[in-house]
Design a protein around this motif. Sequence first.
Motif, short mmCIF file in Angstrom:
data_model
loop_
_atom_site.label_atom_id
_atom_site.label_comp_id
_atom_site.label_asym_id
_atom_site.label_seq_id
_atom_site.Cartn_x
_atom_site.Cartn_y
_atom_site.Cartn_z
N PHE A 53 35.85 35.24 37.52
CA PHE A 53 37.19 35.32 36.95
C PHE A 53 37.08 35.63 35.44
O PHE A 53 37.42 34.80 34.59
N VAL A 54 36.60 36.84 35.07
CA VAL A 54 36.37 37.20 33.66
C VAL A 54 37.16 38.45 33.34
O VAL A 54 37.75 39.09 34.21
N PHE A 55 37.15 38.79 32.06
CA PHE A 55 37.91 39.92 31.54
C PHE A 55 37.60 41.17 32.35
O PHE A 55 36.45 41.51 32.59
N GLY A 56 38.70 41.83 32.82
CA GLY A 56 38.55 43.06 33.58
C GLY A 56 38.57 42.87 35.09
O GLY A 56 38.76 43.84 35.84
N SER A 57 38.38 41.64 35.58
CA SER A 57 38.39 41.39 37.03
C SER A 57 39.83 41.38 37.55
O SER A 57 40.78 41.13 36.79
N GLN A 58 39.96 41.60 38.88
CA GLN A 58 41.27 41.64 39.50
C GLN A 58 41.24 40.89 40.84
O GLN A 58 40.25 40.92 41.56
N VAL A 59 42.34 40.18 41.21
CA VAL A 59 42.47 39.53 42.51
C VAL A 59 43.66 40.16 43.24
O VAL A 59 44.68 40.46 42.63
#
Length: 715
Positions: A53-59
């Motif tokens: 769950f870091v910068f640039g990730s998507q769910v």
Amino acid sequence: EVRVGCVVGYTGFFKLQCMRGRWQSIGKICQRKSCGHPGDAQFADFILEGEDFVFGSQVVYTCHKGYQMVSRRNTRRCMEKGWDGTIPVCEALQCPAISADNNVQMIGDADEANYGNVLRFTCRSSNEILYGSQQIYCNEHGQWSDETPKCREVTCPVPVIENGYVLGNIQEYKQHEYLEFECNPTYKRSEARDPTCTRTGPRAEWSPTPVCERKCKLSNPNLLFPTGGASYDPPYRNVFPPGERVKITCGDRYYISRPQDISAVATCKDDGEWTFQLTCREVTCNRPRDPTLYDWRNWEPRLKLLDTVRYSCKGGYKRTDGATEATCTRDGWSPNPLCQEITCNRRDFHNADVEDPKQTYRDGEHASYVCKEGYRGSFYLTCGKNGWSGQQQCKLHTECQKPDVQHGFIVGPYNETLYYTCEEGYKLVTKPWWGEAKCGSTEALAQCIEKSACGELPVIPHMEVESQRNNYTHGESVTINCKEGYVAQFVRLTCHQGKWNDSETSLEKICQRDHCVPPPKVTNAVVVTSRQKEYTSGSEATYQCRDQYTIKGVATVTCINGTWEERNFTCTRTYIQMHLKLLQMLYERVQLVQFHSNLIFFFFKLAAMMQDNFEWRMFVYVLLILCVNTIYTNYQTEYTSGSKVTYQCRDHYTMEGVGRITCINGQWEEEKFTCSPTGTYIQKHLKLLQMLYERVQLVQFHSNLIFFFFKKWQL
């Protein structure tokens, strides 16, 4: 040194140091910024696209089965200041409102039904059944799983009956109505009762199910023989036509037909029954009622095969053959009898005479002896349960001489008796391994023979012996010659290591009679050859069928080695006799129709004469209707026990009661029904008058037609 900051979306810093004309990185490095957990959506799952769950990730969120997304977006992305957007929302799919007929009862919410909700249906009336699904549910697509069911009147369609057919032209039956059907030849109903259209739970079906079966059948062995361990031959079949046979073999502790028989052969008869009851019964023995018993140490009224019981006998009796306990066998208790009277046969001595001699002595009686000339003394013996007790005490006036025994030795005398036996490697030609001889006796001592020898030939009943020898050695044999009328089971007896080769065969069974029992009984036939006391091998028996029956096949059987060959003939009723009953029935039927015709015309004429008296005329009409309406249909030649006859009232008349009667043991049961007129008083009699006139014409026509055919048949 120069301090350098991280770009947007990353945290940390690092330093650059100028070393020999080049920048080198020292210290911390930049890492992606974490947004933490994105948050769970109710009734939904998410999938991560990226690294943690870091910068640039998507769910990406996906709704559960039966739910739909109501948010505009189903994704969230990790930005510099955290997750963008909001957690998506999933709502349950809703099925449209439905309704049911008034006679259908619906349980559940049909107006606001979400995914998974269930509606259940039943009929409000007990006289109707549900056609369709008993329950439906709201599926994941927001639609009902099935249509709304309907409630209709309980009806049964005409069934398809294998090996049978339905009577009448009715296409659909209502609840409680009977089904009339017949079976094809060589088949019969599995149930005597007529099937009834019956409501069973949510369905309508025939009870019992109409089934036509072959005349004889075997039930499931596991049901017919729950503990008998029975088997059938031929196997894997349970229906048999008349005349076919089946062999039933019961378990070790069971019997069929007789306690002595483990197996038996049953034949399927023409009436659909077996020649005997196919039931394996457990072999049991009842508690004996023997007045000679003193103590029976078991209070059970019935015991099983091979069960044993200790017992004792009353005074003056002893247990048979020295038994200590009784054993339950297929022939009853063994020994049989359990107790025998204590008796002793008179014992004779060569050197003493008995006083007041008797052939048999009872328990406790004495036999007194007086020594003969040349001997001295007297003595007596007492009869007891172990035989005679006491010793013979006659002594010789002279000394007892010991003879020589070749390959043996003698000891004694003891009480004027010498005892002898054989040396190692030898045996006495007689069965006991030792012998005895009285002092002064002229009887020769038994011979000592080698152990491999057999001695004398054993006594075989019904065997002819040409010459008898004292001793047969190992390897010698004797040909078996049985007397006339007897057959040898094997050809020779051979001495082998001191035993005859028939040691496992009873001597009584070596020579057996070569004859058959009287010829077997055949239905509708009798033996016409001369009756013999014994039927030797080759004897023949010829059968003759009774009058009006014809032989099919060869009616002579031959006795072969004690067994009658299998018969291959039957007695069949002739064609003329088969139709005599039909002819008689037709004649009686014609007479019956003619009688009803004349009777109906009589009432009709009587009513015509009473034109001025309306009430009397109506009374005659009622009598006439009773005469017409109680003529039943489906007339048969014979009615067996259990057969049923159905009556039906004419138009404008109502049946009150059950219009069926049953033949029970040769008698028809009492009628419990009447046909009552319906409608107004005048209308019912006007229609009745018209019906009477048509009925009279119809009956008269049938009567004349039947007589015409009957006359033609006679010609």
